[in-house]
Design a protein around this motif. Structure first.
Motif, PDB file in Angstrom:
ATOM      1  N   VAL A   4       0.833  -1.208   0.000  1.00  0.00           N
ATOM      2  CA  VAL A   4       0.000   0.000   0.000  1.00  0.00           C
ATOM      3  C   VAL A   4       0.862   1.251   0.000  1.00  0.00           C
ATOM      4  O   VAL A   4       1.923   1.292   0.635  1.00  0.00           O
ATOM      5  N   VAL A   5       0.394   2.253  -0.721  1.00  0.00           N
ATOM      6  CA  VAL A   5       1.101   3.523  -0.829  1.00  0.00           C
ATOM      7  C   VAL A   5       0.092   4.656  -0.655  1.00  0.00           C
ATOM      8  O   VAL A   5      -0.875   4.748  -1.418  1.00  0.00           O
ATOM      9  N   GLU A   6       0.350   5.512   0.324  1.00  0.00           N
ATOM     10  CA  GLU A   6      -0.529   6.644   0.581  1.00  0.00           C
ATOM     11  C   GLU A   6      -0.101   7.868  -0.231  1.00  0.00           C
ATOM     12  O   GLU A   6       1.084   8.028  -0.556  1.00  0.00           O
ATOM     13  N   SER A   7      -1.065   8.730  -0.498  1.00  0.00           N
ATOM     14  CA  SER A   7      -0.787   9.995  -1.168  1.00  0.00           C
ATOM     15  C   SER A   7      -1.879  10.988  -0.813  1.00  0.00           C
ATOM     16  O   SER A   7      -2.924  10.603  -0.268  1.00  0.00           O
ATOM     17  N   GLY A   8      -1.632  12.247  -1.135  1.00  0.00           N
ATOM     18  CA  GLY A   8      -2.653  13.271  -0.940  1.00  0.00           C
ATOM     19  C   GLY A   8      -2.455  14.180   0.244  1.00  0.00           C
ATOM     20  O   GLY A   8      -3.243  15.113   0.456  1.00  0.00           O
ATOM     21  N   GLY A   9      -1.429  13.931   1.022  1.00  0.00           N
ATOM     22  CA  GLY A   9      -1.180  14.786   2.168  1.00  0.00           C
ATOM     23  C   GLY A   9      -0.700  16.163   1.740  1.00  0.00           C
ATOM     24  O   GLY A   9      -0.388  16.401   0.570  1.00  0.00           O
ATOM     25  N   SER A  21      -5.446   9.246  -0.462  1.00  0.00           N
ATOM     26  CA  SER A  21      -5.658   8.025  -1.227  1.00  0.00           C
ATOM     27  C   SER A  21      -4.666   6.970  -0.779  1.00  0.00           C
ATOM     28  O   SER A  21      -3.549   7.291  -0.358  1.00  0.00           O
ATOM     29  N   CYS A  22      -5.080   5.742  -0.902  1.00  0.00           N
ATOM     30  CA  CYS A  22      -4.223   4.608  -0.561  1.00  0.00           C
ATOM     31  C   CYS A  22      -4.338   3.616  -1.706  1.00  0.00           C
ATOM     32  O   CYS A  22      -5.374   2.948  -1.843  1.00  0.00           O
ATOM     33  N   ALA A  23      -3.290   3.543  -2.508  1.00  0.00           N
ATOM     34  CA  ALA A  23      -3.281   2.623  -3.637  1.00  0.00           C
ATOM     35  C   ALA A  23      -2.645   1.313  -3.210  1.00  0.00           C
ATOM     36  O   ALA A  23      -1.556   1.305  -2.624  1.00  0.00           O
ATOM     37  N   ALA A  24      -3.334   0.225  -3.494  1.00  0.00           N
ATOM     38  CA  ALA A  24      -2.853  -1.086  -3.075  1.00  0.00           C
ATOM     39  C   ALA A  24      -2.588  -1.976  -4.272  1.00  0.00           C
ATOM     40  O   ALA A  24      -3.286  -1.906  -5.283  1.00  0.00           O
ATOM     41  N   VAL A  79      -8.290   2.976  -1.545  1.00  0.00           N
ATOM     42  CA  VAL A  79      -9.082   3.409  -0.401  1.00  0.00           C
ATOM     43  C   VAL A  79      -8.874   4.909  -0.242  1.00  0.00           C
ATOM     44  O   VAL A  79      -7.775   5.417  -0.469  1.00  0.00           O
ATOM     45  N   TYR A  80      -9.919   5.596   0.157  1.00  0.00           N
ATOM     46  CA  TYR A  80      -9.857   7.045   0.299  1.00  0.00           C
ATOM     47  C   TYR A  80     -10.219   7.460   1.728  1.00  0.00           C
ATOM     48  O   TYR A  80     -10.971   6.782   2.416  1.00  0.00           O
ATOM     49  N   LEU A  81      -9.680   8.598   2.107  1.00  0.00           N
ATOM     50  CA  LEU A  81     -10.092   9.224   3.359  1.00  0.00           C
ATOM     51  C   LEU A  81     -10.370  10.691   3.053  1.00  0.00           C
ATOM     52  O   LEU A  81      -9.449  11.472   2.842  1.00  0.00           O
ATOM     53  N   GLN A  82     -11.642  11.031   2.989  1.00  0.00           N
ATOM     54  CA  GLN A  82     -12.050  12.417   2.786  1.00  0.00           C
ATOM     55  C   GLN A  82     -12.081  13.103   4.143  1.00  0.00           C
ATOM     56  O   GLN A  82     -12.808  12.669   5.037  1.00  0.00           O
ATOM     57  N   MET A  83     -11.312  14.160   4.270  1.00  0.00           N
ATOM     58  CA  MET A  83     -11.200  14.865   5.541  1.00  0.00           C
ATOM     59  C   MET A  83     -11.721  16.285   5.373  1.00  0.00           C
ATOM     60  O   MET A  83     -11.158  17.077   4.616  1.00  0.00           O
ATOM     61  N   ASP A  84     -12.798  16.580   6.036  1.00  0.00           N
ATOM     62  CA  ASP A  84     -13.413  17.910   5.991  1.00  0.00           C
ATOM     63  C   ASP A  84     -13.297  18.602   7.350  1.00  0.00           C
ATOM     64  O   ASP A  84     -13.057  17.949   8.368  1.00  0.00           O
ATOM     65  N   SER A  85     -13.477  19.906   7.327  1.00  0.00           N
ATOM     66  CA  SER A  85     -13.431  20.696   8.565  1.00  0.00           C
ATOM     67  C   SER A  85     -12.193  20.366   9.380  1.00  0.00           C
ATOM     68  O   SER A  85     -12.268  20.102  10.588  1.00  0.00           O
ATOM     69  N   THR A 118       1.704   9.521   4.884  1.00  0.00           N
ATOM     70  CA  THR A 118       1.683  10.800   4.197  1.00  0.00           C
ATOM     71  C   THR A 118       1.404  11.891   5.231  1.00  0.00           C
ATOM     72  O   THR A 118       0.533  11.729   6.094  1.00  0.00           O
ATOM     73  N   GLN A 119       2.146  12.977   5.158  1.00  0.00           N
ATOM     74  CA  GLN A 119       2.056  14.032   6.154  1.00  0.00           C
ATOM     75  C   GLN A 119       0.873  14.957   5.873  1.00  0.00           C
ATOM     76  O   GLN A 119       0.702  15.448   4.756  1.00  0.00           O
ATOM     77  N   VAL A 120       0.091  15.194   6.912  1.00  0.00           N
ATOM     78  CA  VAL A 120      -0.988  16.177   6.855  1.00  0.00           C
ATOM     79  C   VAL A 120      -0.710  17.230   7.914  1.00  0.00           C
ATOM     80  O   VAL A 120      -0.551  16.895   9.093  1.00  0.00           O
ATOM     81  N   THR A 121      -0.623  18.475   7.496  1.00  0.00           N
ATOM     82  CA  THR A 121      -0.377  19.572   8.420  1.00  0.00           C
ATOM     83  C   THR A 121      -1.493  20.599   8.278  1.00  0.00           C
ATOM     84  O   THR A 121      -1.769  21.072   7.175  1.00  0.00           O
ATOM     85  N   VAL A 122      -2.140  20.889   9.398  1.00  0.00           N
ATOM     86  CA  VAL A 122      -3.245  21.835   9.409  1.00  0.00           C
ATOM     87  C   VAL A 122      -2.829  23.044  10.236  1.00  0.00           C
ATOM     88  O   VAL A 122      -2.558  22.910  11.432  1.00  0.00           O
TER      89      VAL A 122
END
Length: 124
Positions: A4-9, A21-24, A79-85, A118-122
Protein backbone atom coordinates in the motif's frame (compact mmCIF):
# COMPACT_ATOMS: atom_id res chain seq x y z
CA UNK A 1 0.35 -10.02 -0.01
CA UNK A 2 -0.73 -6.38 -0.26
CA UNK A 3 1.51 -3.39 -0.84
CA UNK A 4 0.00 0.00 0.00
CA UNK A 5 1.10 3.52 -0.83
CA UNK A 6 -0.53 6.64 0.58
CA UNK A 7 -0.79 9.99 -1.17
CA UNK A 8 -2.65 13.27 -0.94
CA UNK A 9 -1.18 14.79 2.17
CA UNK A 10 -0.18 18.42 2.39
CA UNK A 11 -0.39 21.72 4.22
CA UNK A 12 -3.85 23.21 4.61
CA UNK A 13 -5.59 25.72 6.84
CA UNK A 14 -8.06 24.94 9.56
CA UNK A 15 -11.50 24.38 8.09
CA UNK A 16 -10.16 23.15 4.76
CA UNK A 17 -10.65 19.73 3.22
CA UNK A 18 -8.18 17.15 1.99
CA UNK A 19 -8.57 13.71 0.44
CA UNK A 20 -6.03 11.01 1.06
CA UNK A 21 -5.66 8.03 -1.23
CA UNK A 22 -4.22 4.61 -0.56
CA UNK A 23 -3.28 2.62 -3.64
CA UNK A 24 -2.85 -1.09 -3.07
CA UNK A 25 -1.29 -3.78 -5.18
CA UNK A 26 -2.17 -7.43 -5.05
CA UNK A 27 -5.03 -9.42 -6.48
CA UNK A 28 -6.45 -10.11 -3.01
CA UNK A 29 -7.01 -6.45 -2.13
CA UNK A 30 -10.80 -6.84 -2.16
CA UNK A 31 -10.50 -9.47 0.59
CA UNK A 32 -8.97 -7.03 3.05
CA UNK A 33 -10.53 -4.58 5.40
CA UNK A 34 -8.64 -1.31 5.24
CA UNK A 35 -7.86 1.18 7.92
CA UNK A 36 -6.41 4.64 8.36
CA UNK A 37 -4.27 5.51 11.34
CA UNK A 38 -2.36 8.64 12.26
CA UNK A 39 0.59 9.56 14.40
CA UNK A 40 1.33 13.03 15.66
CA UNK A 41 4.79 14.03 16.91
CA UNK A 42 5.46 12.60 20.34
CA UNK A 43 2.25 10.58 20.36
CA UNK A 44 1.32 6.99 19.73
CA UNK A 45 -0.22 5.88 16.48
CA UNK A 46 -4.00 6.01 16.75
CA UNK A 47 -6.95 4.61 14.86
CA UNK A 48 -8.84 6.98 12.55
CA UNK A 49 -11.22 4.96 10.37
CA UNK A 50 -11.77 1.54 8.84
CA UNK A 51 -13.85 -0.02 6.10
CA UNK A 52 -14.82 -3.62 5.47
CA UNK A 53 -13.86 -5.44 2.29
CA UNK A 54 -17.31 -4.89 0.79
CA UNK A 55 -17.53 -1.27 1.98
CA UNK A 56 -20.74 -2.23 3.73
CA UNK A 57 -19.34 -1.41 7.16
CA UNK A 58 -17.32 1.55 8.33
CA UNK A 59 -15.99 2.61 11.69
CA UNK A 60 -14.61 5.93 12.92
CA UNK A 61 -12.76 7.31 15.87
CA UNK A 62 -14.92 9.70 17.88
CA UNK A 63 -12.48 12.52 17.17
CA UNK A 64 -13.16 12.40 13.42
CA UNK A 65 -16.74 11.18 13.28
CA UNK A 66 -18.87 13.50 11.16
CA UNK A 67 -15.82 15.13 9.58
CA UNK A 68 -13.96 12.25 7.90
CA UNK A 69 -15.33 9.72 5.43
CA UNK A 70 -13.64 6.49 4.43
CA UNK A 71 -14.49 4.79 1.14
CA UNK A 72 -13.00 2.29 -1.26
CA UNK A 73 -13.05 1.36 -4.91
CA UNK A 74 -12.10 -2.29 -5.26
CA UNK A 75 -11.96 -2.00 -9.04
CA UNK A 76 -9.16 0.55 -8.60
CA UNK A 77 -7.58 -1.12 -5.55
CA UNK A 78 -7.84 2.19 -3.75
CA UNK A 79 -9.08 3.41 -0.40
CA UNK A 80 -9.86 7.05 0.30
CA UNK A 81 -10.09 9.22 3.36
CA UNK A 82 -12.05 12.42 2.79
CA UNK A 83 -11.20 14.86 5.54
CA UNK A 84 -13.41 17.91 5.99
CA UNK A 85 -13.43 20.70 8.57
CA UNK A 86 -9.83 19.99 9.39
CA UNK A 87 -8.45 21.11 12.72
CA UNK A 88 -4.92 21.80 13.90
CA UNK A 89 -5.13 18.67 16.06
CA UNK A 90 -5.56 16.58 12.91
CA UNK A 91 -1.92 17.29 12.05
CA UNK A 92 -0.11 13.96 11.83
CA UNK A 93 1.39 11.40 9.52
CA UNK A 94 -1.47 9.33 8.15
CA UNK A 95 -1.00 5.64 7.47
CA UNK A 96 -3.04 3.19 5.46
CA UNK A 97 -3.12 -0.45 6.51
CA UNK A 98 -4.72 -3.74 5.52
CA UNK A 99 -6.18 -6.50 7.66
CA UNK A 100 -8.19 -9.67 7.05
CA UNK A 101 -9.97 -9.26 10.39
CA UNK A 102 -12.57 -6.48 10.40
CA UNK A 103 -13.63 -7.44 13.92
CA UNK A 104 -10.35 -6.06 15.25
CA UNK A 105 -9.88 -2.95 13.16
CA UNK A 106 -9.16 -0.80 16.21
CA UNK A 107 -6.09 -2.83 17.09
CA UNK A 108 -2.89 -1.90 15.33
CA UNK A 109 -1.32 -5.32 15.87
CA UNK A 110 -3.97 -7.02 13.74
CA UNK A 111 -3.02 -5.15 10.59
CA UNK A 112 -0.75 -7.09 8.27
CA UNK A 113 0.41 -4.49 5.79
CA UNK A 114 1.27 -0.82 6.21
CA UNK A 115 2.20 2.06 3.96
CA UNK A 116 4.94 4.58 4.59
CA UNK A 117 2.56 7.37 5.51
CA UNK A 118 1.68 10.80 4.20
CA UNK A 119 2.06 14.03 6.15
CA UNK A 120 -0.99 16.18 6.85
CA UNK A 121 -0.38 19.57 8.42
CA UNK A 122 -3.24 21.84 9.41
CA UNK A 123 -2.38 25.40 10.31
CA UNK A 124 -4.62 27.30 12.68
Amino acid sequence: QVHVVESGGGLVQAGDSLRLSCAASGRTFSSYAMGWFRQAPGKEREFVAAISWSAENTYYADSVKGRFTISRDNAKNTVYLQMDSLKAEDTAVYYCAATLDFTRVLIIEFYDYWGQGTQVTVSS
